[in-house]
Design a protein around this motif. Structure first.
Motif, PDB file in Angstrom:
ATOM      1  N   VAL A  33       0.834  -1.199   0.000  1.00  0.00           N
ATOM      2  CA  VAL A  33       0.000   0.000   0.000  1.00  0.00           C
ATOM      3  C   VAL A  33       0.869   1.248   0.000  1.00  0.00           C
ATOM      4  CG1 VAL A  33      -1.714   1.329   1.293  1.00  0.00           C
ATOM      5  CG2 VAL A  33      -1.941  -1.154   1.118  1.00  0.00           C
ATOM      6  N   ARG A  34       1.842   1.313   0.897  1.00  0.00           N
ATOM      7  CA  ARG A  34       2.724   2.476   0.965  1.00  0.00           C
ATOM      8  C   ARG A  34       3.530   2.619  -0.322  1.00  0.00           C
ATOM      9  NH1 ARG A  34       3.677   0.323   6.193  1.00  0.00           N
ATOM     10  NH2 ARG A  34       5.737  -0.401   5.570  1.00  0.00           N
ATOM     11  N   LEU A  35       3.996   1.491  -0.843  1.00  0.00           N
ATOM     12  CA  LEU A  35       4.791   1.528  -2.064  1.00  0.00           C
ATOM     13  C   LEU A  35       3.981   2.064  -3.235  1.00  0.00           C
ATOM     14  CD1 LEU A  35       7.354   0.790  -3.667  1.00  0.00           C
ATOM     15  CD2 LEU A  35       6.389  -1.506  -3.975  1.00  0.00           C
ATOM     16  N   VAL A  36       2.776   1.531  -3.448  1.00  0.00           N
ATOM     17  CA  VAL A  36       1.945   1.953  -4.580  1.00  0.00           C
ATOM     18  C   VAL A  36       1.527   3.412  -4.422  1.00  0.00           C
ATOM     19  CG1 VAL A  36      -0.280   1.615  -5.716  1.00  0.00           C
ATOM     20  CG2 VAL A  36       1.147  -0.358  -5.150  1.00  0.00           C
ATOM     21  N   ASP A  37       1.188   3.830  -3.222  1.00  0.00           N
ATOM     22  CA  ASP A  37       0.788   5.222  -3.012  1.00  0.00           C
ATOM     23  C   ASP A  37       1.944   6.163  -3.340  1.00  0.00           C
ATOM     24  OD1 ASP A  37      -1.053   7.183  -2.371  1.00  0.00           O
ATOM     25  OD2 ASP A  37      -0.581   7.160  -0.235  1.00  0.00           O
ATOM     26  N   THR A  38       3.147   5.809  -2.899  1.00  0.00           N
ATOM     27  CA  THR A  38       4.315   6.647  -3.171  1.00  0.00           C
ATOM     28  C   THR A  38       4.658   6.648  -4.654  1.00  0.00           C
ATOM     29  OG1 THR A  38       5.233   6.216  -0.974  1.00  0.00           O
ATOM     30  CG2 THR A  38       6.761   6.998  -2.655  1.00  0.00           C
ATOM     31  N   VAL A  39       4.657   5.492  -5.282  1.00  0.00           N
ATOM     32  CA  VAL A  39       4.981   5.405  -6.701  1.00  0.00           C
ATOM     33  C   VAL A  39       3.979   6.195  -7.537  1.00  0.00           C
ATOM     34  CG1 VAL A  39       5.012   3.822  -8.666  1.00  0.00           C
ATOM     35  CG2 VAL A  39       6.278   3.242  -6.617  1.00  0.00           C
ATOM     36  N   ALA A  40       2.690   6.061  -7.223  1.00  0.00           N
ATOM     37  CA  ALA A  40       1.668   6.795  -7.975  1.00  0.00           C
ATOM     38  C   ALA A  40       1.876   8.300  -7.838  1.00  0.00           C
ATOM     39  CB  ALA A  40       0.275   6.400  -7.484  1.00  0.00           C
ATOM     40  N   ALA A  41       2.137   8.767  -6.612  1.00  0.00           N
ATOM     41  CA  ALA A  41       2.348  10.200  -6.404  1.00  0.00           C
ATOM     42  C   ALA A  41       3.575  10.692  -7.162  1.00  0.00           C
ATOM     43  CB  ALA A  41       2.506  10.484  -4.907  1.00  0.00           C
TER      44      ALA A  41
END
Length: 210
Positions: A176-184
């Protein structure tokens, strides 16, 4: 008199050695033929993002979580099955309606296999979070953080929990943290390119799945 001079040794094929390392040491299935390619969706899935965005997300990965680089693209290895979770996860994180230069490779996909690290026994490497690594030469794939032993690598891959996450902070799982950061970061890269008048290359393409 019989000659005792040994016959010259046949040179070892680097690709055959690499295939043996992936299949026997790591337990990762490969694809027949050349160049050497790894099957995704079996032992891992892959998030394929701009290198600049990927470098920002490295702090959300365990030290032993493998990361590869090819040209200006970074490939973050995540748990197998993550490709199926990604659309719903992006929607939950409120990124579903945003065009992102984010690709995912899952079941049925392949990725170019980087050469094994020197001695095929080097420990995980690292790059400083927030600093994009150098591009790989001639577009060849290289390991930024090479994988370790098969079981150890699998345990370090970001994954979704058994139950849906309750919030975006605190105990949110690695994926979750990884995808949120990558998307941003993908969104920021797109905005910077737009402000700089960068040609509309891949940034306007929708999220791609394999």
């Amino acid at each position: 008199m019989t000659s005792t001079v040994p016959l010259p040794r046949r040179p070892v094929d680097p690709e055959a050695r690499a295939r043996h390392w992936y299949e026997n040491d790591l337990g990762w299935p490969t694809v027949p033929g050349r160049p050497l390619r790894l099957r995704t969706g079996v032992r891992f899935d892959v998030l394929d993002v701009p290198a600049e965005a990927g470098a920002k997300a490295l702090r959300h990965l365990a030290p032993g979580s493998p990361v590869a680089l090819r040209g200006d693209r970074m490939r973050l290895l995540v748990a197998a099955g993550s490709a199926e979770e990604l659309p719903g996860l992006l929607a939950w994180l409120e990124w579903g309606a945003v065009a992102l230069d984010l690709r995912v490779l899952g079941a049925g996909g392949t990725m170019q296999a980087p050469p094994p690290p020197a001695g095929a026994a080097a420990g995980p490497g690292s790059v400083r979070a927030g600093v994009a690594p150098r591009q790989s030469a001639k577009g060849a794939a290289v390991w930024v953080r090479p994988p370790g032993p098969g079981l150890e690598t699998g345990a370090s891959l970001p994954a979704m929990p058994a139950s849906p996450p309750a919030g975006r902070e605190g105990s949110a799982p690695d994926l979750v943290r990884l995808v949120d950061t990558v998307a941003a970061e993908c969104h920021r890269v797109r905005l910077r390119r737009a402000c700089a008048g960068h040609p509309a290359d891949r940034r306007d393409q929708p999220l791609a799945f394999s």
